[in-house]
Design a protein around this motif. Structure first.
Motif, short mmCIF file in Angstrom:
data_model
loop_
_atom_site.label_atom_id
_atom_site.label_comp_id
_atom_site.label_asym_id
_atom_site.label_seq_id
_atom_site.Cartn_x
_atom_site.Cartn_y
_atom_site.Cartn_z
N GLY A 191 -54.08 11.56 66.45
CA GLY A 191 -53.96 12.09 65.10
C GLY A 191 -53.78 13.60 65.09
O GLY A 191 -52.97 14.14 64.33
N LEU A 192 -54.52 14.30 65.94
CA LEU A 192 -54.39 15.75 66.04
C LEU A 192 -53.00 16.13 66.55
O LEU A 192 -52.39 17.09 66.07
CB LEU A 192 -55.46 16.32 66.95
CG LEU A 192 -56.89 16.29 66.43
CD1 LEU A 192 -57.88 16.65 67.53
CD2 LEU A 192 -57.07 17.23 65.23
N ALA A 193 -52.50 15.40 67.54
CA ALA A 193 -51.17 15.68 68.07
C ALA A 193 -50.11 15.50 66.99
O ALA A 193 -49.17 16.31 66.87
CB ALA A 193 -50.88 14.78 69.26
N GLN A 246 -47.09 20.01 61.33
CA GLN A 246 -47.31 21.37 60.83
C GLN A 246 -46.30 22.33 61.43
O GLN A 246 -45.73 23.18 60.73
CB GLN A 246 -48.72 21.83 61.17
CG GLN A 246 -49.05 23.23 60.68
CD GLN A 246 -50.09 23.91 61.56
OE1 GLN A 246 -50.04 23.79 62.79
NE2 GLN A 246 -51.03 24.59 60.94
N ALA A 247 -46.04 22.21 62.73
CA ALA A 247 -45.07 23.09 63.39
C ALA A 247 -43.67 22.90 62.81
O ALA A 247 -42.87 23.85 62.80
CB ALA A 247 -45.07 22.83 64.89
N GLY A 248 -43.39 21.69 62.32
CA GLY A 248 -42.08 21.42 61.73
C GLY A 248 -42.00 21.73 60.25
O GLY A 248 -40.97 21.45 59.61
N CYS A 251 -48.70 17.90 55.38
CA CYS A 251 -49.46 16.75 55.86
C CYS A 251 -50.95 17.01 55.68
O CYS A 251 -51.39 18.16 55.50
CB CYS A 251 -49.15 16.46 57.33
SG CYS A 251 -49.69 17.74 58.48
N ALA A 252 -51.73 15.95 55.72
CA ALA A 252 -53.19 16.03 55.68
C ALA A 252 -53.74 14.99 56.64
O ALA A 252 -53.19 13.89 56.77
CB ALA A 252 -53.71 15.78 54.26
N LEU A 253 -54.81 15.35 57.32
CA LEU A 253 -55.45 14.47 58.29
C LEU A 253 -56.88 14.20 57.84
O LEU A 253 -57.66 15.13 57.64
CB LEU A 253 -55.43 15.12 59.69
CG LEU A 253 -55.84 14.25 60.88
CD1 LEU A 253 -55.33 14.87 62.17
CD2 LEU A 253 -57.35 14.07 61.00
N GLN A 268 -58.43 23.61 65.56
CA GLN A 268 -58.46 24.97 65.01
C GLN A 268 -57.11 25.40 64.46
O GLN A 268 -57.04 26.25 63.58
CB GLN A 268 -58.91 25.95 66.11
CG GLN A 268 -60.40 25.86 66.43
CD GLN A 268 -60.77 26.64 67.67
OE1 GLN A 268 -59.92 27.29 68.30
NE2 GLN A 268 -62.04 26.55 68.07
N GLY A 269 -56.06 24.82 64.97
CA GLY A 269 -54.73 25.15 64.46
C GLY A 269 -54.35 24.43 63.19
O GLY A 269 -53.22 24.56 62.72
#
Length: 533
Positions: free
Chosen positions: A70-72, A78-80, A84-86, A294-295
């Motif tokens: 999920g973090l990956a 986010q980088a793209g 989104c929300a987790l 953290q990111g």
């Protein structure tokens, strides 16, 4: 008192431990259960609030499950630039790669190392570069030595003394040495003729792979006339360590994948017999997941117990319970990523895709017990090589322990801290979840006392983390499952499945790559309408 005593006796007898070693330490035992909250997960068994209850939040892509996959996925989205929300059940993301502290010292609650990724693990390699763990020098990848496992790395308690490495010695045993070499030949042959990769999605799948997947590792070994006791114990240990179950349960494909996809198998004393290099930290793989989390300061919502998911033609709706406010909240999204174990995904969805229904029935899970023991001082050692990062006892039902302070660069004298690992038989899941923590603490103490008789007197505190469904077991037929392939490679309506379960077994490389792969697919899905407009 009598019924509890009988459960305790049965538990220790099943583990092969002498009751005499389970007498209480001189001082009252300090410790308890830590880690995952069973109460939160069990909210799924209760009647959920109405779909109309709670405030509504909206996002483009919603991810359920804050473990490695999920973090990956969230990190790549986010980088793209994709909204989104987790949502994560616990107050700390990381899944089975989370951390704990005992006496102010960090220690793992689960996964504690990462083998150096090979060429096929491109997504994992990129992560290590981004986190500063790897860099390029003169065209070669170089890893930060501070995070590589310091020497000595591993030792085995064998016939009354500690020996280097985990492979039982074969110096004076010609049959053992011969079988070591024959097994090494079989692994090399499989690598050369069939092909294996980590993650496994980057290797082909043939009828020969399916034949290996259709039998247990024990059956394959018998067919190869590989039956020497030391070799069988070692292979069983490796499978329990990586898959949560031994050679009698995991498939031959999984047993060979363990070696052929990474470092191979080298007979002791051979030129290439050194153990592979690994990255590790005092807090284990939580070092990685903490930095991944953290990111995601605006995307990560912890303490959210997801209760129900329903899909409509134009969106996906989700009902969650906010553990901090003790109130329901609703979410809607264009796409949903389920980065949860498949048996959890099965319970969340109102309309279950046939592939998920079939796949969830095919997977079984290994329960694990991870114990962190704070010690007054260093333990008395037995003859042989000195303390190492990983210490394992030959013939033990458990997996040994790691020294949580092995990697620390802090010279300040502090009490010792070791992390003990135990992959339990599936039939012990109920006792793991139902018995008092002190019963299991005594079992761990007794198991360690075989090699460290002074441990009961040195113990200050023991904190235990129980994982009822720690990892999916690659039993025969699972890796080649058509249902898992459908979840792994195809979108199911607005639903996407990113947990390592879809690979058929649970390791960091599989989880991270699946999350990143789903994110890449979503990026195409989300951006395609934008280009058309």
């Amino acid at each position: 008192m009598a019924p509890q005593l009988r459960r305790r006796e049965l538990l220790l007898a099943a583990a092969g431990l002498p009751l005499a070693g389970c007498e209480a330490p001189p001082a009252p035992l300090q410790g308890g259960w830590v880690g995952a909250s069973a109460a939160r997960g069990h909210r799924l068994r209760q009647t959920p609030p109405a779909w109309s209850d709670g405030p509504m939040r909206r996002t483009e892509v919603l991810i359920v499950g804050g473990g490695v996959s999920g973090l990956a996925c969230a990190r790549a989205l986010q980088a793209g630039g994709i909204d989104c929300a987790l949502l994560e059940l616990e107050d700390q993301a990381g899944g089975n790669a989370r951390a704990h502290q005992v006496g102010g010292q960090p220690c793992p609650l689960g996964a504690h190392y990462l083998p150096l990724p090979g060429a096929e693990a491109r997504e994992v390699q990129q992560l290590l570069f981004e986190l500063g763990l790897a860099r390029t020098e003169l065209g070669r990848t170089v890893f930060d030595e501070r995070h590589l496992c310091h020497s000595p790395q591993e030792r085995l308690f064998y016939e009354g003394e500690w020996v280097e490495g985990l492979l039982p010695p074969a110096d004076d045993l010609p049959q053992r040495r011969a079988q070591y070499r024959r097994f090494a030949m079989r692994v090399n042959q499989a690598r050369r003729e069939l092909g294996f990769a980590m993650p496994s999605r980057h290797a082909r799948w043939t009828a020969a792979h399916a034949a290996l997947d259709g039998q247990t590792m024990a059956q394959w070994l018998r067919a190869q006339q590989l039956d020497e006791a030391g070799l069988l114990w070692y292979l069983d240990y490796c499978c329990r360590d990586d898959y949560g179950a031994g050679i009698a349960e995991v498939s031959a494909w999984a047993g060979i994948q363990y070696f052929a996809s990474r470092h191979g198998f080298h007979a002791s004393g051979d030129a290439e017999g050194e153990r592979e290099a690994v990255l590790t930290w005092p807090e284990g793989n939580a070092w990685l997941t903490q930095r991944m989390a953290q990111g995601l300061p605006a995307q990560l919502f912890t303490g959210r117990t997801v209760l129900r998911v329903r899909e409509s033609r134009h969106q996906v709706e989700l009902l969650a319970w906010n553990e901090a406010t003790q109130a329901p909240e609703r979410w809607s999204a264009s796409q949903l990523v389920l980065a949860t174990p498949l048996f959890v995904a099965l319970r969340l969805l109102e309309a279950v895709p046939p592939a998920l229904q079939a796949a969830a029935q095919e997977i079984s899970y290994a329960p694990w017990l991870v114990s962190n023991l704070s010690l007054k001082s260093a333990l008395l050692d037995r003859p042989g090589v000195g303390p190492a990062w990983d210490s394992v006892a030959y013939g033990s039902p458990a997996l040994g322990y790691v020294d949580a302070r092995h990697q620390t660069l802090d010279p300040t004298p502090r009490p010792g801290l070791i992390t003990h690992y135990w992959a339990l038989p599936r039939q012990q899941r109920a006792t793991l979840l139902g018995d008092d923590w002190a019963v299991w603490a005594q079992a761990v103490i007794a198991e360690l006392a075989h090699t460290h008789a002074d441990l009961p007197q040195q113990l200050q505190r023991i904190d235990l983390a129980r994982w009822g469904h720690a990892m999916s077991i690659p039993t025969p037929g699972v890796r080649g499952s058509a249902a898992l392939a459908a979840l792994r490679e195809q979108q199911q309506g607005r639903l996407h499945f990113a947990h390592s379960d879809v690979a058929g077994y649970s390791v960091f490389e599989e989880a991270f790559t699946q999350g990143a792969t789903v994110a890449a697919r979503l990026a195409r899905e989300v951006q395609s309408p934008r280009r058309k407009s």
